[in-house]
Design a protein around this motif. Sequence first.
Motif, short mmCIF file in Angstrom:
data_model
loop_
_atom_site.label_atom_id
_atom_site.label_comp_id
_atom_site.label_asym_id
_atom_site.label_seq_id
_atom_site.Cartn_x
_atom_site.Cartn_y
_atom_site.Cartn_z
N ASN A 63 -21.85 34.03 3.66
CA ASN A 63 -23.04 33.49 4.34
C ASN A 63 -24.24 34.40 4.12
OD1 ASN A 63 -21.56 31.35 5.28
ND2 ASN A 63 -21.27 32.17 7.34
N ARG A 64 -24.02 35.69 4.20
CA ARG A 64 -25.12 36.64 3.96
C ARG A 64 -25.60 36.56 2.52
NH1 ARG A 64 -22.64 42.18 5.72
NH2 ARG A 64 -24.63 42.95 4.89
N LEU A 71 -27.96 19.71 3.26
CA LEU A 71 -27.97 20.55 4.45
C LEU A 71 -26.91 21.63 4.29
CD1 LEU A 71 -28.94 21.16 7.35
CD2 LEU A 71 -27.13 19.61 8.16
N VAL A 72 -27.37 22.87 4.08
CA VAL A 72 -26.45 24.00 3.97
C VAL A 72 -26.17 24.48 5.39
CG1 VAL A 72 -26.07 26.30 3.04
CG2 VAL A 72 -27.38 24.63 1.73
N LEU A 73 -24.98 24.23 5.87
CA LEU A 73 -24.60 24.52 7.25
C LEU A 73 -23.66 25.73 7.29
CD1 LEU A 73 -24.55 23.73 10.26
CD2 LEU A 73 -22.65 22.17 9.71
N GLN A 74 -24.13 26.79 7.92
CA GLN A 74 -23.33 28.00 8.07
C GLN A 74 -22.90 28.13 9.53
OE1 GLN A 74 -25.85 31.16 6.68
NE2 GLN A 74 -25.52 30.67 4.52
N LEU A 75 -21.62 28.11 9.76
CA LEU A 75 -21.07 28.25 11.11
C LEU A 75 -20.61 29.70 11.29
CD1 LEU A 75 -18.93 24.98 11.35
CD2 LEU A 75 -21.36 25.32 11.87
N VAL A 76 -21.10 30.32 12.35
CA VAL A 76 -20.81 31.74 12.60
C VAL A 76 -20.16 31.85 13.97
CG1 VAL A 76 -21.75 34.06 12.77
CG2 VAL A 76 -22.80 32.40 11.22
N ASN A 77 -18.97 32.40 13.98
CA ASN A 77 -18.26 32.62 15.24
C ASN A 77 -18.78 33.89 15.91
OD1 ASN A 77 -15.69 34.06 16.64
ND2 ASN A 77 -15.60 31.84 16.92
N VAL A 78 -19.21 33.76 17.18
CA VAL A 78 -19.72 34.90 17.93
C VAL A 78 -18.94 35.01 19.23
CG1 VAL A 78 -22.04 34.77 16.94
CG2 VAL A 78 -21.50 33.45 19.00
N ASN A 128 -31.53 24.92 5.16
CA ASN A 128 -30.52 25.90 5.52
C ASN A 128 -30.48 26.06 7.04
OD1 ASN A 128 -29.72 29.03 5.95
ND2 ASN A 128 -28.73 28.21 4.14
N LEU A 129 -29.34 25.74 7.63
CA LEU A 129 -29.15 25.82 9.08
C LEU A 129 -27.95 26.71 9.38
CD1 LEU A 129 -29.53 24.93 12.05
CD2 LEU A 129 -28.16 22.89 11.49
N LYS A 130 -28.15 27.64 10.30
CA LYS A 130 -27.05 28.52 10.72
C LYS A 130 -26.82 28.31 12.22
CE LYS A 130 -26.60 32.66 9.02
NZ LYS A 130 -26.76 34.10 8.71
N ILE A 131 -25.59 28.02 12.57
CA ILE A 131 -25.23 27.77 13.97
C ILE A 131 -24.27 28.87 14.44
CG2 ILE A 131 -24.01 26.22 15.55
CD1 ILE A 131 -25.12 23.88 14.01
N TYR A 132 -24.64 29.49 15.54
CA TYR A 132 -23.82 30.55 16.14
C TYR A 132 -23.14 29.98 17.39
CZ TYR A 132 -26.82 33.56 13.28
OH TYR A 132 -27.50 34.14 12.24
N THR A 174 -18.82 27.69 5.71
CA THR A 174 -20.05 27.35 5.01
C THR A 174 -19.85 25.98 4.37
OG1 THR A 174 -20.51 29.67 4.50
CG2 THR A 174 -21.68 28.01 3.21
N LEU A 175 -20.66 25.01 4.82
CA LEU A 175 -20.52 23.65 4.32
C LEU A 175 -21.87 23.17 3.82
CD1 LEU A 175 -19.00 23.56 7.51
CD2 LEU A 175 -17.74 21.90 6.13
N VAL A 176 -21.83 22.23 2.88
CA VAL A 176 -23.05 21.59 2.37
C VAL A 176 -22.89 20.10 2.56
CG1 VAL A 176 -24.58 21.27 0.41
CG2 VAL A 176 -23.35 23.43 0.67
N ASP A 177 -23.74 19.53 3.42
CA ASP A 177 -23.72 18.09 3.66
C ASP A 177 -24.70 17.43 2.71
OD1 ASP A 177 -23.19 15.62 4.75
OD2 ASP A 177 -24.63 15.86 6.40
N LEU A 178 -24.22 16.48 1.92
CA LEU A 178 -25.05 15.82 0.92
C LEU A 178 -25.32 14.37 1.32
CD1 LEU A 178 -23.34 17.13 -2.34
CD2 LEU A 178 -25.43 17.97 -1.27
#
Length: 658
Positions: free
Chosen positions: A9-10, A63-70, A128-132, A140-144
């Motif tokens: 993701n980084r 839509l580049v969707l990055q899911l980050v576990n916090v 680019n969307l990052k969800i915490y 890391t997913l890409v929705d087309l």
Amino acid sequence: METLIPIINRLQEVFLTVGAEIIQLPQIVVVGSQSSGKSSVLESLVGRDFLPRGSGIVTRRPLVLQLVNVPPLEERRRQHSGIKAEEWGTFLHCKNQIFTDFCEIRKEIEEETDRSTNNKGISPEPINLKIYSPNVLSLTLVDLPGITKVPVGDQPEDIETQVQEMILSYISNPNSLILCVSPANSDLATSDALKLAREVDPDGRRTLLVVSKLDLMDAGTDALEVLLGRIIPVRLGIIGVVNRSQHDLNTQKSVADSCKDEQVFLQRYYPSLASRCGSRYLARTLSRLLMHHIRDCLPELKTRVTVLTVQYQSRLNSYGQPVEDQSATLLQIVTKFATDYCNTIEGTARHIQTSELCGGARICYIFHETFGRTLQSIDPLGGLNELDVLTAIRNATGPRPALFVPEVSFELLVKKQIKRLEEPSLRCVELVHEELQRIIQHCSAYSTQELLRFPKLHDSIVEVVTSLLRKRLPITNEMVHNLVAIELAYINTKHPDFTDAAQVSASVNSQQAEAGDAGKRWKNEKMPSEDKGPVPGFGSPTKAINLLDTAVPVSRKLSTREQRDCEVIQRLIKCYFLIVRKGIQDSVPKTVMHFLVNFVKEHLQSELVGQLYKQPLLQELLIESQETAQQRTEVAQMLEALKKASNIISEIRETHLW
């Protein structure tokens, strides 16, 4: 190994900031037909409603969707760190802005989509969307955009082709995993998503199939055969999910409640597969597959980053640094160009062509092949026939018959032949001049980026060198013309290599005597002939003839003496012409080298400095082209991104991979 996804993701963020696609990072690409349930699948992975809804193509940009576990909020509060929200999202294009309301996230996606697309058109520029969240697994997913067949509204007629090309550009990446979403209430054999996946992944090593809308199948039917892989086998597996219905959306049923109902449905209708289906199992499977895929791709990724870092560092060096000392920069560039020019002539240049001769090699070819062969092809007696020689002899004797061959006729004829050497000699100068001009273009093409940075300086250098060559051309032509004029000025019959006229005459007489004896023997053996008629011009004077009115014959049989005189002159002309031609063939290249080539080599740098090193011109000449400045900035940004990527990858320890 759980740290691998955050690292990717980084890396993705690093390269998205420079808009580069030179690194193919591991990611999961979501592919499906329009209204196949892609959005519901993604929202179930996140556990929140955040994607736009509606009819037709809703997702019109990747839509580049990055899911980050916090950690949960309470834990973060105890640590006095982090944002005071349980879940939040950030956009790359909205720097330093945090979205805690997922309705605002949906609104921002819609607005950002409309900024770069018209009506229902699509755009390849990603969002680019990052969800915490503590409720997600790092992914890391890409929705087309969904695959569509028929244009709607103002959509272009080739919307189907555009969407497919966009999808193929993402799934063709060998480092991507393909998540195909296909509804259970449609024939899997006609799935457009699976069809596209098979084109780029025929072995199915990167493809995972999600069968959506299990609850919408016709009564009395189920998807058991499909989920078991008996219809179409998929290497990475087939997972069934239950999407939220339109009624659930209208009643604002939460994603968490939908997941609970999904598990109830699976336990009721697919008890044997319930543990291997559902949104939660899908999330765990995707996280596991992605981590293993990242682990497999990392060695090649690290090598790729290292190679690109070296390449971009070299490119940045070639662009040079911004000019600080104008005088030193100008002198450096001028000296470098002059050195390259001279080295090209000498054959010691770094950039040597292999397709054709250039520089000094071509000049050598002009001297010894082109010019040399041209001179050798000139016939010493070309354009002279025996009648011309005889006429010259007679004109040189005046009214009195000559007892010997007059020397004036020899000089007259040999000068005429020597004059023919002037044209190819001047053509040799012209060819060398043209090659010196071509060397300018050669040095410009292979010059350092330092020179190409300054178009005005480049043009000025070309102009100065061209002007210098133009000045030297008439001087060299005059000297070559003088070489021929010198030969014409004095016919040196005492030249050591010139055959004495008396020897030539004696040789011709000897040959004619031998031929005469052979002719007499032939006549004695010949039978008496019939009586001959009167000799023309000496017959019965029945009619007066005015000899002055008789045309001079173009050709006639020469007497023995005339033949002897002509042959003596021809031999002398040929002998002397060969001497002069040999001298011209040797002296013309030397003249060209001295007055043109060597002069330019010796005076090029001083001429460039004298014409260009002027204080008022420095600032004007060293104006950098806008294109070069932009390229340097882009390369510097990319190099910085690669260095950051290298540092990020270097954080991975060998133990993290296993």
